[in-house]
Write an enzyme that holds these catalytic residues in place. Structure first.
Site, PDB file in Angstrom:
ATOM      1  N   HIS A   1      42.603  37.324  34.517  1.00 35.90           N
ATOM      2  CA  HIS A   1      42.334  37.503  33.348  1.00 35.90           C
ATOM      3  C   HIS A   1      41.240  38.381  33.240  1.00 35.90           C
ATOM      4  O   HIS A   1      40.392  38.632  34.234  1.00 35.90           O
ATOM      5  CB  HIS A   1      42.507  36.409  32.361  1.00 35.90           C
TER       6      HIS A   1
ATOM      7  N   HIS B   1      38.219  38.391  31.807  1.00 33.92           N
ATOM      8  CA  HIS B   1      36.781  37.845  31.652  1.00 33.92           C
ATOM      9  C   HIS B   1      36.096  38.107  32.864  1.00 33.92           C
ATOM     10  O   HIS B   1      36.323  38.298  33.892  1.00 33.92           O
ATOM     11  CB  HIS B   1      36.659  36.297  31.604  1.00 33.92           C
TER      12      HIS B   1
ATOM     13  N   ASP C   1      33.662  37.148  35.007  1.00 32.48           N
ATOM     14  CA  ASP C   1      33.482  36.501  36.048  1.00 32.48           C
ATOM     15  C   ASP C   1      34.800  36.248  37.082  1.00 32.48           C
ATOM     16  O   ASP C   1      34.552  35.898  38.266  1.00 32.48           O
ATOM     17  CB  ASP C   1      33.018  34.901  35.818  1.00 32.48           C
ATOM     18  N   HIS C   2      35.896  36.984  36.688  1.00 29.36           N
ATOM     19  CA  HIS C   2      37.019  36.986  37.591  1.00 29.36           C
ATOM     20  C   HIS C   2      37.322  38.328  38.024  1.00 29.36           C
ATOM     21  O   HIS C   2      38.288  38.765  38.759  1.00 29.36           O
ATOM     22  CB  HIS C   2      38.188  36.649  36.464  1.00 29.36           C
TER      23      HIS C   2
ATOM     24  N   ASP D   1      42.116  30.677  34.870  1.00 28.92           N
ATOM     25  CA  ASP D   1      41.578  29.749  33.835  1.00 28.92           C
ATOM     26  C   ASP D   1      42.582  29.424  32.685  1.00 28.92           C
ATOM     27  O   ASP D   1      43.281  30.236  32.180  1.00 28.92           O
ATOM     28  CB  ASP D   1      40.291  30.685  33.069  1.00 28.92           C
TER      29      ASP D   1
ATOM     30  N   HIS E   1      36.751  26.711  40.266  1.00 25.82           N
ATOM     31  CA  HIS E   1      36.131  27.023  39.165  1.00 25.82           C
ATOM     32  C   HIS E   1      35.400  25.901  38.519  1.00 25.82           C
ATOM     33  O   HIS E   1      35.468  25.363  37.323  1.00 25.82           O
ATOM     34  CB  HIS E   1      37.525  27.487  38.249  1.00 25.82           C
TER      35      HIS E   1
END
Length: 308
Positions: free
Chosen positions: A65, A67, A69-70, A212, A270
């Site tokens: 996705h 975001h 941090d990914h 996530d 995670h």
């Protein structure tokens, strides 16, 4: 690695604010045809070199996705491939918006590459077909167009019955290979068909990656026969309300999904700084479902071939 090995290496196992000694989330699945990278947090290129992950064959990067941090590891990783004189294309899989994201990352970081970057934007139930496998996309319960992924190895030929081969006098070599690949052969003035000497086809291995997500029954129902489930466990037990509000799972919620689906092994990743005593968490986790582990950076899991 041998042609049959399937190795998952955890490159980063932390959340948006990773605990000490953890990079942001990423893991690499090495198969006979190349490499599949699930998420690409900061430091992914460093971890790939640190843990000696080969990048010479097919490379597919699955962004769960949008975001940061990914995906913040993408610019450095793509630039590194250019510096290493890569010629073969790279496939990037992600939700709607991935194409614009990669384009903007390339522009803002002044990255120019000579290899081809092929971007595949997927919706729920879409598939990506690689060399010897397929990846299913499943909508996750998280914002930013989040997806979960299920990697499925192609069906493998059945086992050759050596006693039957010996009884017929067929020598080892290409004739046996033809039979195992489903072709009949002529031997001693008669036709030998595969079903005489080869067992039923065997299903390929299955690795699922949650990305996530809050607990997702749709994803859970697709985990039948899963060999390895990589599931986020951002929060410790007792923080279910916050986890639901932010689209995440607690440790016990992730374990419950694995237990309900009867997966062979679940690895939790995670992890946020709120999870502090991993020894205690591991003991509690095993009491709920024995085949569970907490991931750490550099951890390797070998997914064995099915015997039957």
């Amino acid at each position: 690695m041998s042609g049959s090995e399937l190795i998952v290496t955890f490159l980063g196992t932390g959340s948006a604010i990773p605990p000490d000694n953890r990079q942001q989330v990423s893991c690499a699945l090495r198969h006979s045809g190349g490499l599949v990278i699930f998420d690409c947090g900061e430091g992914t290129q460093y971890s790939i070199r640190k843990y000696r992950i080969s990048t010479r064959k097919e490379i597919v990067i699955c962004v769960s996705h949008l975001h940061s941090d990914h995906f913040l590891g993408l610019p450095g990783l793509l630039a590194s491939f250019q510096l290493l004189n890569r010629q073969d294309p790279i496939n990037i899989i992600g939700p709607i918006g991935t194409s614009a994201l990669v384009k903007n990352l390339m522009i803002s970081n002044f990255i120019k590459v000579e290899y081809d970057i092929q971007i595949h934007e997927l919706n729920d139930s879409d598939q990506f077909h690689g060399h010897g496998y397929v990846i299913d996309a499943v909508s996750a319960r998280h914002e930013a167009n989040a997806l979960s992924y299920i990697w499925r190895e192609d069906t493998r030929p059945g086992k050759v019955n050596i006693s039957k081969i010996n009884k017929l006098g067929i020598p080892s070599g290409p004739l046996i290979g033809l039979l195992q690949n489903g072709e009949s052969i002529e031997w001693k003035n008669r036709i030998v068909s595969p079903n005489e000497v080869v067992g039923d086809p065997r299903r390929g291995r299955i690795v699922a990656y949650s990305g996530d997500t809050s607990p997702n029954t749709i994803f859970e129902k697709k985990l039948n026969q899963c060999d390895l489930l990589i599931h986020e466990a951002t929060y410790p037990d007792g923080m279910e309300q916050l986890a639901e509000e932010r689209g995440h799972s607690t440790v016990s919620q992730a374990i419950k999904i694995a237990k309900n689906a009867e997966v062979n092994l679940v690895v939790l990743t995670h992890l946020s700084p709120r999870i502090t005593d991993l020894d205690s968490e591991q003991n509690k986790a095993v009491s709920q479902y024995e085949p569970v582990k907490f991931a750490y950076d550099g951890m390797k899991v070998i997914v064995p071939l099915l015997e039957e």
